[in-house]
Motif scaffolding. Structure first.
Motif, PDB file in Angstrom:
ATOM      1  N   ARG A   1      -1.612   6.671   2.617  1.00  0.00           N
ATOM      2  CA  ARG A   1      -1.209   5.355   2.293  1.00  0.00           C
ATOM      3  C   ARG A   1      -2.001   4.318   2.714  1.00  0.00           C
ATOM      4  O   ARG A   1      -2.319   3.265   2.124  1.00  0.00           O
ATOM      5  CB  ARG A   1       0.413   5.195   2.202  1.00  0.00           C
ATOM      6  N   ARG A   2      -2.274   4.351   3.854  1.00  0.00           N
ATOM      7  CA  ARG A   2      -2.730   3.231   4.847  1.00  0.00           C
ATOM      8  C   ARG A   2      -3.956   3.546   5.549  1.00  0.00           C
ATOM      9  O   ARG A   2      -4.774   2.619   6.253  1.00  0.00           O
ATOM     10  CB  ARG A   2      -1.850   2.809   5.740  1.00  0.00           C
TER      11      ARG A   2
ATOM     12  N   ALA B   1       0.756  -1.302   0.012  1.00  0.00           N
ATOM     13  CA  ALA B   1      -0.091   0.114   0.045  1.00  0.00           C
ATOM     14  C   ALA B   1       0.742   1.162   0.060  1.00  0.00           C
ATOM     15  O   ALA B   1       0.287   2.373  -0.307  1.00  0.00           O
ATOM     16  CB  ALA B   1      -0.961  -0.127   1.305  1.00  0.00           C
TER      17      ALA B   1
ATOM     18  N   THR C   1     -11.038  -1.118   4.585  1.00  0.00           N
ATOM     19  CA  THR C   1      -9.764  -1.070   4.523  1.00  0.00           C
ATOM     20  C   THR C   1      -9.058  -2.372   3.789  1.00  0.00           C
ATOM     21  O   THR C   1      -7.930  -2.218   3.655  1.00  0.00           O
ATOM     22  CB  THR C   1      -9.113  -0.827   5.863  1.00  0.00           C
TER      23      THR C   1
ATOM     24  N   ARG D   1      -8.018   4.643   6.827  1.00  0.00           N
ATOM     25  CA  ARG D   1      -9.521   4.495   6.260  1.00  0.00           C
ATOM     26  C   ARG D   1      -9.813   5.615   5.518  1.00  0.00           C
ATOM     27  O   ARG D   1      -9.364   6.741   5.735  1.00  0.00           O
ATOM     28  CB  ARG D   1     -10.314   4.371   7.514  1.00  0.00           C
ATOM     29  N   GLN D   2     -10.728   5.400   4.833  1.00  0.00           N
ATOM     30  CA  GLN D   2     -11.343   6.666   3.737  1.00  0.00           C
ATOM     31  C   GLN D   2     -12.870   6.878   4.051  1.00  0.00           C
ATOM     32  O   GLN D   2     -13.638   6.048   4.301  1.00  0.00           O
ATOM     33  CB  GLN D   2     -10.948   5.940   2.381  1.00  0.00           C
TER      34      GLN D   2
ATOM     35  N   LEU E   1      -8.187   5.094  -1.447  1.00  0.00           N
ATOM     36  CA  LEU E   1      -7.824   3.824  -1.298  1.00  0.00           C
ATOM     37  C   LEU E   1      -7.259   2.919  -2.552  1.00  0.00           C
ATOM     38  O   LEU E   1      -7.822   3.213  -3.630  1.00  0.00           O
ATOM     39  CB  LEU E   1      -9.031   2.620  -0.808  1.00  0.00           C
TER      40      LEU E   1
ATOM     41  N   ARG F   1      -7.158  -1.474   0.766  1.00  0.00           N
ATOM     42  CA  ARG F   1      -6.045  -0.894   0.883  1.00  0.00           C
ATOM     43  C   ARG F   1      -4.840  -1.239  -0.273  1.00  0.00           C
ATOM     44  O   ARG F   1      -4.107  -0.563  -1.058  1.00  0.00           O
ATOM     45  CB  ARG F   1      -5.441  -0.747   2.218  1.00  0.00           C
ATOM     46  N   ASP F   2      -4.770  -2.568   0.028  1.00  0.00           N
ATOM     47  CA  ASP F   2      -3.599  -3.247  -0.617  1.00  0.00           C
ATOM     48  C   ASP F   2      -4.074  -4.386  -1.717  1.00  0.00           C
ATOM     49  O   ASP F   2      -3.179  -5.059  -2.026  1.00  0.00           O
ATOM     50  CB  ASP F   2      -2.590  -3.655   0.280  1.00  0.00           C
TER      51      ASP F   2
ATOM     52  N   ARG G   1      -8.530  10.745   4.888  1.00  0.00           N
ATOM     53  CA  ARG G   1      -7.983   9.520   5.045  1.00  0.00           C
ATOM     54  C   ARG G   1      -7.611   9.706   6.547  1.00  0.00           C
ATOM     55  O   ARG G   1      -6.719  10.563   7.047  1.00  0.00           O
ATOM     56  CB  ARG G   1      -6.553   9.226   4.102  1.00  0.00           C
TER      57      ARG G   1
END
Length: 601
Positions: free
Chosen positions: A498-499, A27, A385, A501-502, A431, A388-389, A527
């Motif tokens: 980068r990491r 991420a 989340t 919550r949105q 995200l 995220r990645d 974020r």
């Protein structure tokens, strides 16, 4: 050296290492996807090398705006330019190797490199998805040592390398009886023979050592009669099992095995392909693979491949070796498939791309894009989340399957040309693992309606961007390049981008009535990572600034707290501060420049 058989590779020697480690979290990475044939031939001048030194040698000058359209002034010129887009353009691995500093200074951290393995001789498969030899680099691109040198230099520059690979099919390596491309009906068709160096299907289906390197298919383990399904080309791309067994037009489907995913029996061909890609991972010290056409693989084959590759990578110290799956179709299908096969991230094609483009151009309700990440229960996940990645996001790519027969880049025409930074900002700060398609940072427009036009040669040549010829576009002073570099620098500095919550944030022009963002106008989101909130706002109006109140987290801020502008596309705003007010819980008042971006933390 070039190998003709998997059995000839000494893996004990190959895996001695040391090897470059995986990142802590994918991420954190920013991908940049490029087609090697269309990126750089190494002949440019007037750009900055990997150390930032201006290069004054070379034959290709920088492209100027005056050069836009010069390749299509007459119908004869235009026909020549269009034809060039269908053939090899002559980009190389060595050319890419000399542009790593350009990418590092942009803020890219990982390069997604199009397939580079050897293509069928005499076929214009510059894109790399028609492999004829899975153990050799195509000479159009360079050598195996060029690939290894590219990765070593990338690692020295702080960049990782993800190689695009194919296991679903090979190139057009054999011909059916009658020299036709029969359509899928569920039955096998008789094969006339493997193709020789001239493309004629006259070779026996079996070991053909005397025709190396341009005839047949390699390694030798793939030359048996059971390697290919031999059932003709796909017509209905969504009909089961047609989409699993059929050829991609002339690209021949490989029979990978059989059985349910939990009890899959891999074929000899799949075992050979797994070993071939394990070879490239160790030989070149790769950091990940982008796996083409996962939708068209048996789930068991994809899972077997993922397990074997992950285990091999971990055995040489690459604990988070990344497998990015191309899975077309709706997102529920894509993410269910991702879980089932055990790959690490899916390309956010179709709805992710379309909705991001629609919001950035002020043509679509932002809630639709942000809901793609909030409706996590639809894909069996309790928290958004998870995305995220697990999803690689972008808005342009080399196929644009979602657009059907008429294709163009985001920046084609208005308002896309002026709103390119808005799209890049949304991609970089929402995200997912962001991916920039090459040339987006230079405003490439890809106009024309066909695949070829969204695959411009960045180094100029016969098929240059903006309908040009003979001028390169490695311009680090380009406004979009500079702005994106600033955005990505802030992304590196702020973990929440980068990491975190949105949350899509309600906005208000008067600070009294708050509503979800409309369009065109200001779109804002937060974020949040641990107890840190970062607020991003973009303006989809290309003509005038927007001042708006943006809701922030009431639990993290007290009235009178100050947020500082960490980035603004209007430099005069950078470093400015805004005070938290007791409006709609808590809110701050932000001004966003036309077609601009601000980030407050």
């Amino acid at each position: 050296m070039a190998y003709r058989r998997i059995a000839d590779i000494d893996f004990s020697e190959l895996t001695r290492g040391p090897f470059h480690p995986s990142p802590d979290d994918w991420a954190d990475e920013v991908l940049y996807f490029l087609l090697v044939d269309r990126f750089s031939d190494g002949g440019e001048r007037g750009y900055r090398d990997n150390d930032g030194v201006l290069v004054t040698t070379g034959t290709t000058p920088p492209l100027t705006e005056a050069g836009h359209g010069l390749a299509v002034r007459t119908e004869a010129d235009a026909a020549r330019w269009r034809a060039a887009g269908l053939d090899w353009a002559s980009g190389t691995l060595a050319g890419l190797r000399g542009k790593l500093g350009y990418l590092r200074r942009l803020g890219v951290t990982a390069i997604w490199v199009s397939p580079v393995l050897k293509q069928c001789a005499g076929q214009p498969t510059y894109h790399g998805y028609a492999t004829q030899d899975f153990l050799a680099v195509d000479p159009h691109f360079g050598t195996a040592e060029d690939l290894r040198g590219l990765v070593a230099d990338a690692h020295a520059q702080g960049l990782r390398v993800i190689l695009d690979v194919v296991i679903n099919h090979a190139g057009d390596v054999f011909g059916y009886e009658g020299d036709a491309q029969p359509v899928w009906t569920g039955r096998r068709y008789p094969v006339k023979g493997l193709r020789d160096a001239a493309g004629a299907p006259v070779l026996p289906v079996g070991p053909v050592p005397g025709v190396y390197p341009d005839g047949g298919v390699w390694p030798e383990e793939l030359q048996g009669t059971a390697t290919f399904t031999g059932k003709g080309r796909i017509v209905d791309w969504d009909r089961f099992p047609e989409y699993l067994e059929g050829d991609f037009e002339g690209l021949k489907d490989i029979a990978l095995g059989e059985g349910p995913a939990d009890d899959y029996t891999p074929s000899a061909a799949l075992l050979a392909l797994v070993r071939a890609y394990q070879y490239w991972i160790a030989f070149a010290d790769l950091d990940g693979l982008r796996v083409d056409t996962v939708k068209h693989l048996d789930p068991g084959a994809a899972r077997f491949f993922a397990s074997a590759i992950h285990e091999f990578a971990q055995s040489i110290g690459k604990e988070r070796f990344c497998l990015v799956a191309e899975i077309t179709g709706d997102r529920e299908f894509a993410y269910r498939t991702l879980d089932e096969v055990g790959m690490d991230a899916a390309l956010g094609l179709a709805d992710v791309q379309a909705r991001l483009e629609g919001v950035a151009k002020g043509a679509e309700d932002p809630a639709g894009y942000f809901a793609l990440f909030r409706n996590s229960l639809q894909v069996g996940r309790e928290s958004h989340t998870w995305f995220r990645d697990k999803v690689v996001t972008s808005y342009d790519d080399h196929d644009q399957v979602r657009k059907g027969p008429w294709k163009a880049r985001f920046a084609a025409g208005e308002p896309g040309r002026r709103l390119a930074l808005v799209a890049l900002a949304m991609n970089a700060t929402t995200l997912g693992i962001p991916c920039v398609y090459y040339g987006s940072e230079q405003g490439f427009d890809g106009e024309g309606g066909h695949d070829r036009y969204i695959r411009e040669a960045m180094f100029g040549g016969e098929f240059g961007p903006f309908r040009s010829r003979g001028g390169h576009a490695f311009d680090e002073e380009h406004e979009t390049y500079r702005q994106l570099a600033g955005l990505l620098a802030v992304r590196r500095r702020l973990p929440a981008l980068r990491r975190g919550r949105q949350y899509l944030r309600p906005v208000s022009p008067d600070g009294v009535v708050f509503a979800p963002p409309g369009h065109p106008g200001a779109v804002a989101w937060s974020r949040i990572f641990a107890d840190r909130e970062v607020v991003v706002a973009v303006n989809t109006d290309p003509d005038r600034a927007r001042t708006t109140w943006v809701t922030v987290d009431a639990g993290l801020h007290a009235e009178g707290d100050m947020l500082t502008c960490a980035y603004s596309s209007e430099p005069a705003f950078a470093g400015g501060r805004v005070s938290v007010s007791a409006r709609n819980g808590k809110a701050v008042q932000l001004t966003v420049p036309p077609a601009g971006v601000v980030i407050y933390a």
